[in-house]
Write a protein that holds these residues in place. Structure first.
Motif, PDB file in Angstrom:
ATOM      1  N   ALA A  43       6.114   1.630   5.377  1.00  0.00           N
ATOM      2  CA  ALA A  43       5.462   0.483   6.027  1.00  0.00           C
ATOM      3  C   ALA A  43       6.335  -0.137   7.126  1.00  0.00           C
ATOM      4  O   ALA A  43       5.813  -0.569   8.154  1.00  0.00           O
ATOM      5  CB  ALA A  43       5.120  -0.569   4.982  1.00  0.00           C
ATOM      6  N   SER A  44       7.636  -0.145   6.913  1.00  0.00           N
ATOM      7  CA  SER A  44       8.508  -0.801   7.902  1.00  0.00           C
ATOM      8  C   SER A  44       8.515  -0.048   9.233  1.00  0.00           C
ATOM      9  O   SER A  44       8.947  -0.575  10.256  1.00  0.00           O
ATOM     10  CB  SER A  44       9.924  -0.952   7.353  1.00  0.00           C
ATOM     11  OG  SER A  44      10.436   0.330   7.097  1.00  0.00           O
ATOM     12  N   LYS A  45       8.007   1.189   9.221  1.00  0.00           N
ATOM     13  CA  LYS A  45       7.987   1.976  10.475  1.00  0.00           C
ATOM     14  C   LYS A  45       6.633   1.907  11.173  1.00  0.00           C
ATOM     15  O   LYS A  45       6.441   2.504  12.229  1.00  0.00           O
ATOM     16  CB  LYS A  45       8.340   3.426  10.176  1.00  0.00           C
ATOM     17  CG  LYS A  45       9.744   3.584   9.625  1.00  0.00           C
ATOM     18  CD  LYS A  45      10.256   4.999   9.877  1.00  0.00           C
ATOM     19  CE  LYS A  45      11.667   5.162   9.338  1.00  0.00           C
ATOM     20  NZ  LYS A  45      11.696   5.700   7.971  1.00  0.00           N
ATOM     21  N   ILE A  46       5.674   1.198  10.576  1.00  0.00           N
ATOM     22  CA  ILE A  46       4.346   1.127  11.197  1.00  0.00           C
ATOM     23  C   ILE A  46       4.342   0.000  12.236  1.00  0.00           C
ATOM     24  O   ILE A  46       4.497  -1.174  11.877  1.00  0.00           O
ATOM     25  CB  ILE A  46       3.246   0.859  10.129  1.00  0.00           C
ATOM     26  CG1 ILE A  46       3.239   1.994   9.094  1.00  0.00           C
ATOM     27  CG2 ILE A  46       1.869   0.710  10.787  1.00  0.00           C
ATOM     28  CD1 ILE A  46       2.297   1.768   7.915  1.00  0.00           C
ATOM     29  N   PRO A  47       4.156   0.316  13.522  1.00  0.00           N
ATOM     30  CA  PRO A  47       4.137  -0.749  14.527  1.00  0.00           C
ATOM     31  C   PRO A  47       2.908  -1.647  14.343  1.00  0.00           C
ATOM     32  O   PRO A  47       1.810  -1.161  14.067  1.00  0.00           O
ATOM     33  CB  PRO A  47       4.050   0.005  15.858  1.00  0.00           C
ATOM     34  CG  PRO A  47       4.380   1.420  15.544  1.00  0.00           C
ATOM     35  CD  PRO A  47       3.990   1.645  14.121  1.00  0.00           C
ATOM     36  N   VAL A  48       3.115  -2.937  14.489  1.00  0.00           N
ATOM     37  CA  VAL A  48       1.999  -3.886  14.418  1.00  0.00           C
ATOM     38  C   VAL A  48       1.912  -4.583  15.789  1.00  0.00           C
ATOM     39  O   VAL A  48       2.875  -5.191  16.254  1.00  0.00           O
ATOM     40  CB  VAL A  48       2.200  -4.923  13.285  1.00  0.00           C
ATOM     41  CG1 VAL A  48       1.023  -5.902  13.242  1.00  0.00           C
ATOM     42  CG2 VAL A  48       2.344  -4.220  11.930  1.00  0.00           C
ATOM     43  N   LEU A  49       0.754  -4.443  16.411  1.00  0.00           N
ATOM     44  CA  LEU A  49       0.557  -4.982  17.764  1.00  0.00           C
ATOM     45  C   LEU A  49      -0.339  -6.218  17.719  1.00  0.00           C
ATOM     46  O   LEU A  49      -1.052  -6.445  16.746  1.00  0.00           O
ATOM     47  CB  LEU A  49      -0.118  -3.949  18.678  1.00  0.00           C
ATOM     48  CG  LEU A  49       0.328  -2.482  18.608  1.00  0.00           C
ATOM     49  CD1 LEU A  49      -0.466  -1.657  19.629  1.00  0.00           C
ATOM     50  CD2 LEU A  49       1.818  -2.342  18.883  1.00  0.00           C
ATOM     51  N   TYR A  50      -0.335  -6.975  18.813  1.00  0.00           N
ATOM     52  CA  TYR A  50      -1.319  -8.057  18.957  1.00  0.00           C
ATOM     53  C   TYR A  50      -2.199  -7.744  20.163  1.00  0.00           C
ATOM     54  O   TYR A  50      -1.725  -7.232  21.187  1.00  0.00           O
ATOM     55  CB  TYR A  50      -0.633  -9.420  19.190  1.00  0.00           C
ATOM     56  CG  TYR A  50      -1.643 -10.457  19.662  1.00  0.00           C
ATOM     57  CD1 TYR A  50      -2.589 -10.964  18.774  1.00  0.00           C
ATOM     58  CD2 TYR A  50      -1.709 -10.856  21.006  1.00  0.00           C
ATOM     59  CE1 TYR A  50      -3.564 -11.863  19.202  1.00  0.00           C
ATOM     60  CE2 TYR A  50      -2.676 -11.751  21.442  1.00  0.00           C
ATOM     61  CZ  TYR A  50      -3.602 -12.251  20.539  1.00  0.00           C
ATOM     62  OH  TYR A  50      -4.574 -13.115  20.961  1.00  0.00           O
ATOM     63  N   GLY A  51      -3.490  -8.093  20.055  1.00  0.00           N
ATOM     64  CA  GLY A  51      -4.397  -7.984  21.201  1.00  0.00           C
ATOM     65  C   GLY A  51      -5.379  -9.138  21.191  1.00  0.00           C
ATOM     66  O   GLY A  51      -5.831  -9.584  20.131  1.00  0.00           O
ATOM     67  N   MET A  74       0.802  -1.220   0.000  1.00  0.00           N
ATOM     68  CA  MET A  74       0.000   0.000   0.000  1.00  0.00           C
ATOM     69  C   MET A  74       0.836   1.272   0.000  1.00  0.00           C
ATOM     70  O   MET A  74       0.511   2.223  -0.694  1.00  0.00           O
ATOM     71  CB  MET A  74      -0.929   0.019   1.232  1.00  0.00           C
ATOM     72  CG  MET A  74      -2.030  -1.004   1.162  1.00  0.00           C
ATOM     73  SD  MET A  74      -2.851  -1.210   2.758  1.00  0.00           S
ATOM     74  CE  MET A  74      -3.881   0.225   2.799  1.00  0.00           C
ATOM     75  N   VAL A  75       1.897   1.284   0.802  1.00  0.00           N
ATOM     76  CA  VAL A  75       2.631   2.555   0.957  1.00  0.00           C
ATOM     77  C   VAL A  75       4.136   2.435   0.720  1.00  0.00           C
ATOM     78  O   VAL A  75       4.861   3.410   0.880  1.00  0.00           O
ATOM     79  CB  VAL A  75       2.400   3.193   2.356  1.00  0.00           C
ATOM     80  CG1 VAL A  75       1.007   3.745   2.468  1.00  0.00           C
ATOM     81  CG2 VAL A  75       2.690   2.210   3.476  1.00  0.00           C
ATOM     82  N   GLY A  76       4.585   1.252   0.350  1.00  0.00           N
ATOM     83  CA  GLY A  76       6.020   1.076   0.105  1.00  0.00           C
ATOM     84  C   GLY A  76       6.745   0.695   1.382  1.00  0.00           C
ATOM     85  O   GLY A  76       6.293   0.979   2.487  1.00  0.00           O
ATOM     86  N   LYS A  77       7.892   0.063   1.183  1.00  0.00           N
ATOM     87  CA  LYS A  77       8.609  -0.518   2.319  1.00  0.00           C
ATOM     88  C   LYS A  77       9.123   0.537   3.316  1.00  0.00           C
ATOM     89  O   LYS A  77       9.091   0.334   4.523  1.00  0.00           O
ATOM     90  CB  LYS A  77       9.781  -1.342   1.783  1.00  0.00           C
ATOM     91  CG  LYS A  77      10.360  -2.269   2.797  1.00  0.00           C
ATOM     92  CD  LYS A  77      11.236  -3.306   2.166  1.00  0.00           C
ATOM     93  CE  LYS A  77      11.779  -4.206   3.262  1.00  0.00           C
ATOM     94  NZ  LYS A  77      12.480  -5.343   2.781  1.00  0.00           N
ATOM     95  N   ARG A  78       9.587   1.671   2.773  1.00  0.00           N
ATOM     96  CA  ARG A  78      10.195   2.683   3.655  1.00  0.00           C
ATOM     97  C   ARG A  78       9.198   3.148   4.729  1.00  0.00           C
ATOM     98  O   ARG A  78       9.520   3.176   5.916  1.00  0.00           O
ATOM     99  CB  ARG A  78      10.660   3.882   2.815  1.00  0.00           C
ATOM    100  CG  ARG A  78      11.558   4.847   3.570  1.00  0.00           C
ATOM    101  CD  ARG A  78      12.052   5.949   2.653  1.00  0.00           C
ATOM    102  NE  ARG A  78      10.967   6.677   2.001  1.00  0.00           N
ATOM    103  CZ  ARG A  78      10.283   7.667   2.538  1.00  0.00           C
ATOM    104  NH1 ARG A  78      10.569   8.070   3.745  1.00  0.00           N
ATOM    105  NH2 ARG A  78       9.308   8.269   1.878  1.00  0.00           N
TER     106      ARG A  78
END
Ligand code: PEP
Length: 252
Positions: free
Chosen positions: A202-210, A196-200
């Motif tokens: 996207a790689s900075k978007i934190p992905v959490l679990y809940g 969607m937004v490219g690796k640069r």
């Protein structure tokens, strides 16, 4: 990346006294913990109390569980991003499955994300499948939540985006997912964000679990599930348990 742990207090506790006691207990307990950012999201009515009642230097911050998409106007019962910002809030949960179960569609989630990210605040977009969607519609359901929720949002605003993977069947049930499964699904999520937004970006978007995170499983979700943090509901209403979760994550 610093780990992020968000407490979702839902519609609890019942009194401001309890809310303040809980927030202060957590703030004291996590004082010396490094590498973990802690955000408490109480019901709106306690936000100012937390702002005033937490010592200025505490690392614990306050966030919101929801928001309305208009900045101002005649919208009885709603709360705007302006009001949240004025109350010290910089992070808002959007599209929690309990709100989606009431009436929130991807379209509504999209309006809220635009409002939050457009106001320069961090938005936590919750995605996840229901039990019966596991076999049939998965992972399409998560892709749709990402694409429709984030439709027509400027790429530059994604720097303030956080994704929380919360399988609906694991939220509030005591039946947590497995770290292996969480790893697989969050890998799909990260791959989708790259597209969607490219690796640069996207790689900075934190992905959490809940989903039924507790003192025992928190460490494994971050270590083996490889998530950047956790969204904790039930266990965040008990200061001791929540502090232990934060400590467990700080040791990963
Ligand atoms: C939540 O409220 O987002 C949540 C994950 O709740 P619980 O930890 O109680 O499953």
């Amino acid at each position: 990346m610093k780990r992020l742990i968000i407490a979702n207090w839902k519609m609890a506790p019942q009194t401001s006294r309890e809310a303040l006691r809980l927030a202060q207990g957590i703030a004291r307990g996590v004082k010396g913990v490094k590498n973990v950012e802690v955000v408490l999201t109480p019901p709106f009515i306690y936000l100012l109390l937390l702002k005033l009642g937490l010592p200025r230097l505490t690392r614990v911050k306050a966030g919101a569980q929801d928001v309305f998409w208009e900045k101002n106007g005649a919208y009885t019962g709603e709360i705007s991003t302006n009001q949240l910002k004025a109350s010290g809030v910089r992070l808002v949960i959007v599209g929690h499955s309990e709100r989606r179960a009431l009436w929130e569609t991807n379209e509504i989630v999209n309006k809220k994300l635009k409002a939050v990210l457009g106001a320069g605040m961090r938005a936590v977009l919750c995605v996840g499948e229901a039990e019966k969607q596991k076999e049939v519609a998965f992972p399409k359901i998560i892709r749709d939540e990402l694409h429709e929720g984030l439709a027509r949002i400027k790429k530059s605003l994604f720097r303030n985006l956080i994704i929380a993977y919360e399988p609906i069947w694991a939220v509030g049930t005591g039946r947590a997912d497995t770290p292996k499964n969480v790893y697989e699904i969050t890998t799909i999520i990260r791959r989708e964000l790259y597209r969607m937004v490219g690796k640069r970006i996207a790689s900075k978007i934190p992905v959490l679990y809940g989903g039924s995170v507790d003192e025992k499983n928190a460490h494994a979700f971050v270590k083996d599930g490889a998530v950047d943090g956790l969204l904790v509901g039930g266990a965040s209403l008990n200061a001791k348990k929540f502090i232990n979760i934060v400590k467990a994550v700080s040791e990963v």
